[in-house]
Design a protein around this motif. Sequence first.
Motif, PDB file in Angstrom:
ATOM      1  N   GLN A   1      -9.760   4.863  10.343  1.00  0.00           N
ATOM      2  CA  GLN A   1      -9.434   5.423   9.027  1.00  0.00           C
ATOM      3  C   GLN A   1      -9.212   6.922   9.105  1.00  0.00           C
ATOM      4  O   GLN A   1      -8.264   7.451   8.521  1.00  0.00           O
TER       5      GLN A   1
ATOM      6  N   LYS B   1     -10.408   5.705  -4.048  1.00  0.00           N
ATOM      7  CA  LYS B   1     -10.479   4.448  -3.307  1.00  0.00           C
ATOM      8  C   LYS B   1     -11.873   4.237  -2.743  1.00  0.00           C
ATOM      9  O   LYS B   1     -12.427   3.136  -2.803  1.00  0.00           O
ATOM     10  N   GLN B   2     -12.464   5.299  -2.217  1.00  0.00           N
ATOM     11  CA  GLN B   2     -13.833   5.221  -1.671  1.00  0.00           C
ATOM     12  C   GLN B   2     -14.831   4.918  -2.784  1.00  0.00           C
ATOM     13  O   GLN B   2     -15.751   4.120  -2.588  1.00  0.00           O
TER      14      GLN B   2
ATOM     15  N   ASN C   1     -14.238   3.282  -5.526  1.00  0.00           N
ATOM     16  CA  ASN C   1     -14.060   1.877  -5.900  1.00  0.00           C
ATOM     17  C   ASN C   1     -14.720   0.942  -4.896  1.00  0.00           C
ATOM     18  O   ASN C   1     -15.298  -0.068  -5.277  1.00  0.00           O
ATOM     19  N   LEU C   2     -14.626   1.284  -3.618  1.00  0.00           N
ATOM     20  CA  LEU C   2     -15.278   0.458  -2.591  1.00  0.00           C
ATOM     21  C   LEU C   2     -16.787   0.487  -2.736  1.00  0.00           C
ATOM     22  O   LEU C   2     -17.445  -0.538  -2.616  1.00  0.00           O
TER      23      LEU C   2
ATOM     24  N   HIS D   1       2.558   1.888  -3.341  1.00  0.00           N
ATOM     25  CA  HIS D   1       1.593   2.470  -4.281  1.00  0.00           C
ATOM     26  C   HIS D   1       1.437   3.970  -4.011  1.00  0.00           C
ATOM     27  O   HIS D   1       1.426   4.777  -4.948  1.00  0.00           O
TER      28      HIS D   1
ATOM     29  N   GLU E   1       0.819  -1.207   0.000  1.00  0.00           N
ATOM     30  CA  GLU E   1       0.000   0.000   0.000  1.00  0.00           C
ATOM     31  C   GLU E   1       0.858   1.264   0.000  1.00  0.00           C
ATOM     32  O   GLU E   1       0.587   2.219  -0.736  1.00  0.00           O
TER      33      GLU E   1
ATOM     34  N   TYR F   1      -6.669  10.408  -4.124  1.00  0.00           N
ATOM     35  CA  TYR F   1      -6.484   8.957  -4.003  1.00  0.00           C
ATOM     36  C   TYR F   1      -7.542   8.354  -3.080  1.00  0.00           C
ATOM     37  O   TYR F   1      -8.143   7.324  -3.409  1.00  0.00           O
ATOM     38  N   LEU F   2      -7.783   8.996  -1.951  1.00  0.00           N
ATOM     39  CA  LEU F   2      -8.795   8.495  -1.015  1.00  0.00           C
ATOM     40  C   LEU F   2     -10.192   8.529  -1.618  1.00  0.00           C
ATOM     41  O   LEU F   2     -10.982   7.614  -1.418  1.00  0.00           O
TER      42      LEU F   2
END
Length: 125
Positions: A91, A117-118, A120-121, A43, A40, A113-114
């Motif tokens: 988090q 990522k959120q 995608n979740l 990345h 992680e 990025y966050l």
Amino acid sequence: MKKHFLLLAFTLILSTVTFANGAKDQQRFDAALEQTARIEVRHLQELLRFNEYEYIQIKKLTETQLADVQQVQKTMEAASVELHVKLHQIQETHTAQVLALLNQNQQKAFAAYLAAKQANLLAAL
């Protein structure tokens, strides 16, 4: 007397073997945690281009976050509200600590990025 001595010896051997297996499991857990954190953070390093000091600090924070998440998941019910609240707190704490290490440009990239990522979740659900 001889039976008691043999029983004591057997008990000591059995407890030693059990303890050794527990230590191996903990070593595997620690190695998996470190590997996940390393992936992680690498990345993030590609994305944010932070220096070695920042890498080390963010890796420590990420390892702590992952350990906290796994500990909370072990101790709380899977579908409980408390679990989701605690995971959200972990988090947020991790995000705040990472943001404190980054410069302004890196903070913007980390926020993006966050958000990705959120998204995608949420798409995965």
